[in-house]
Design a protein around this motif. Structure first.
Motif, PDB file in Angstrom:
ATOM      1  N   ILE A   1       0.959  -0.811  -0.449  1.00  7.90           N
ATOM      2  CA  ILE A   1       0.361  -0.136   0.033  1.00  7.90           C
ATOM      3  C   ILE A   1       0.800   1.100  -0.011  1.00  7.90           C
ATOM      4  O   ILE A   1       1.457   1.489   0.867  1.00  7.90           O
ATOM      5  N   PHE A   2       0.989   1.862  -1.039  1.00 10.60           N
ATOM      6  CA  PHE A   2       1.810   3.258  -1.312  1.00 10.60           C
ATOM      7  C   PHE A   2       0.698   4.340  -1.506  1.00 10.60           C
ATOM      8  O   PHE A   2       0.032   4.228  -1.896  1.00 10.60           O
ATOM      9  N   ASN A   3       1.138   5.339  -1.452  1.00  9.22           N
ATOM     10  CA  ASN A   3       0.553   7.183  -1.317  1.00  9.22           C
ATOM     11  C   ASN A   3       1.059   7.436  -2.561  1.00  9.22           C
ATOM     12  O   ASN A   3       2.029   7.824  -2.979  1.00  9.22           O
ATOM     13  N   ASP A   4      -0.037   7.085  -4.093  1.00  9.66           N
ATOM     14  CA  ASP A   4       0.332   7.251  -5.231  1.00  9.66           C
ATOM     15  C   ASP A   4       0.109   8.431  -5.489  1.00  9.66           C
ATOM     16  O   ASP A   4       0.928   8.903  -6.720  1.00  9.66           O
ATOM     17  N   SER A   5      -0.595   9.205  -5.138  1.00 12.76           N
ATOM     18  CA  SER A   5      -0.547  10.800  -4.777  1.00 12.76           C
ATOM     19  C   SER A   5       0.817  11.907  -4.180  1.00 12.76           C
ATOM     20  O   SER A   5       1.229  13.417  -4.482  1.00 12.76           O
ATOM     21  N   ALA A   6       1.702  10.895  -4.135  1.00 10.13           N
ATOM     22  CA  ALA A   6       2.508  12.054  -3.394  1.00 10.13           C
ATOM     23  C   ALA A   6       4.453  11.968  -3.758  1.00 10.13           C
ATOM     24  O   ALA A   6       4.084  10.478  -4.536  1.00 10.13           O
ATOM     25  N   SER A   7       5.149  12.521  -3.551  1.00  8.28           N
ATOM     26  CA  SER A   7       5.956  12.221  -4.732  1.00  8.28           C
ATOM     27  C   SER A   7       6.941  10.883  -4.280  1.00  8.28           C
ATOM     28  O   SER A   7       6.716  10.961  -3.140  1.00  8.28           O
ATOM     29  N   GLY A   8       7.342   9.984  -5.325  1.00 10.92           N
ATOM     30  CA  GLY A   8       8.116   8.969  -4.522  1.00 10.92           C
ATOM     31  C   GLY A   8       7.518   8.043  -4.518  1.00 10.92           C
ATOM     32  O   GLY A   8       7.662   7.058  -4.125  1.00 10.92           O
ATOM     33  N   ASP A   9       5.770   7.961  -4.114  1.00 14.14           N
ATOM     34  CA  ASP A   9       4.735   7.072  -3.793  1.00 14.14           C
ATOM     35  C   ASP A   9       5.497   5.993  -2.530  1.00 14.14           C
ATOM     36  O   ASP A   9       5.512   5.008  -2.800  1.00 14.14           O
ATOM     37  N   PRO A  10       5.586   6.955  -1.809  1.00 13.17           N
ATOM     38  CA  PRO A  10       6.473   6.443  -0.768  1.00 13.17           C
ATOM     39  C   PRO A  10       5.123   5.523   0.185  1.00 13.17           C
ATOM     40  O   PRO A  10       4.570   4.909  -0.452  1.00 13.17           O
ATOM     41  N   ALA A  11       6.151   4.611   0.540  1.00 13.51           N
ATOM     42  CA  ALA A  11       5.157   3.082   1.301  1.00 13.51           C
ATOM     43  C   ALA A  11       4.597   3.445   2.379  1.00 13.51           C
ATOM     44  O   ALA A  11       4.755   4.414   3.351  1.00 13.51           O
ATOM     45  N   VAL A  12       3.484   3.195   2.967  1.00 15.52           N
ATOM     46  CA  VAL A  12       1.984   3.447   3.658  1.00 15.52           C
ATOM     47  C   VAL A  12       2.483   1.766   4.977  1.00 15.52           C
ATOM     48  O   VAL A  12       2.228   1.976   5.702  1.00 15.52           O
ATOM     49  N   CYS A  13       1.739   0.785   3.071  1.00 15.93           N
ATOM     50  CA  CYS A  13       2.440  -0.396   4.498  1.00 15.93           C
ATOM     51  C   CYS A  13       2.425  -1.504   3.308  1.00 15.93           C
ATOM     52  O   CYS A  13       2.185  -1.384   2.568  1.00 15.93           O
ATOM     53  N   VAL A  14       3.430  -2.744   4.306  1.00 11.10           N
ATOM     54  CA  VAL A  14       3.501  -3.731   3.358  1.00 11.10           C
ATOM     55  C   VAL A  14       2.790  -5.172   3.881  1.00 11.10           C
ATOM     56  O   VAL A  14       2.641  -5.403   5.041  1.00 11.10           O
ATOM     57  N   LEU A  15       2.555  -5.930   2.867  1.00 10.89           N
ATOM     58  CA  LEU A  15       1.161  -7.065   3.458  1.00 10.89           C
ATOM     59  C   LEU A  15       2.404  -7.967   2.761  1.00 10.89           C
ATOM     60  O   LEU A  15       3.036  -7.620   1.858  1.00 10.89           O
ATOM     61  N   ASN A  16       2.162  -9.645   4.106  1.00 16.89           N
ATOM     62  CA  ASN A  16       2.750 -10.133   3.394  1.00 16.89           C
ATOM     63  C   ASN A  16       1.623 -11.540   3.888  1.00 16.89           C
ATOM     64  O   ASN A  16       1.001 -11.477   4.719  1.00 16.89           O
TER      65      ASN A  16
END
Length: 101
Positions: free
Chosen positions: A57-72
């Motif tokens: 899960i990442f922020n597509d609207s922020a510069s650089g597409d920062p990660a929010v949460c990694v799902l395993n």
């Protein structure tokens, strides 16, 4: 170590587009001292893919597409000309996918 979206190790397949799909967020809520949010389950229809181990899960609207949460997913998941669905846990203070206490 994952800080932003990257195509490195991203699964590919029929009817799947790199970068995945947008999530539909359920309104944020609070319960006691915990704030949480949830997303509607996400289905990729009629896909063929092999070896999906997780999701980002990442922020597509922020510069650089920062990660929010990694799902395993716990193991490799596949679909063969079918639906591939990511089911998010219930939206509650002890189970929501994103919680801040």
């Amino acid at each position: 170590d994952t800080t932003a979206y990257t195509t490195s190790n991203e699964v590919s397949g029929t009817n799947y587009t790199a970068k995945g799909a947008s999530l539909t967020r359920v309104d944020p809520t609070t319960s006691g001292t915990t704030a949480f949010t949830d997303f509607s389950d996400l289905t990729f229809s009629n896909v063929t893919l092999t070896g999906a181990r997780g999701a980002l899960i990442f922020n597509d609207s922020a510069s650089g597409d920062p990660a929010v949460c990694v799902l395993n997913f716990g193991s490799d998941k596949s679909a063969s000309s079918g639906d591939f669905t990511i089911v998010f846990p219930a939206a509650a203070a002890s189970t929501a996918i994103i919680r801040i206490a």
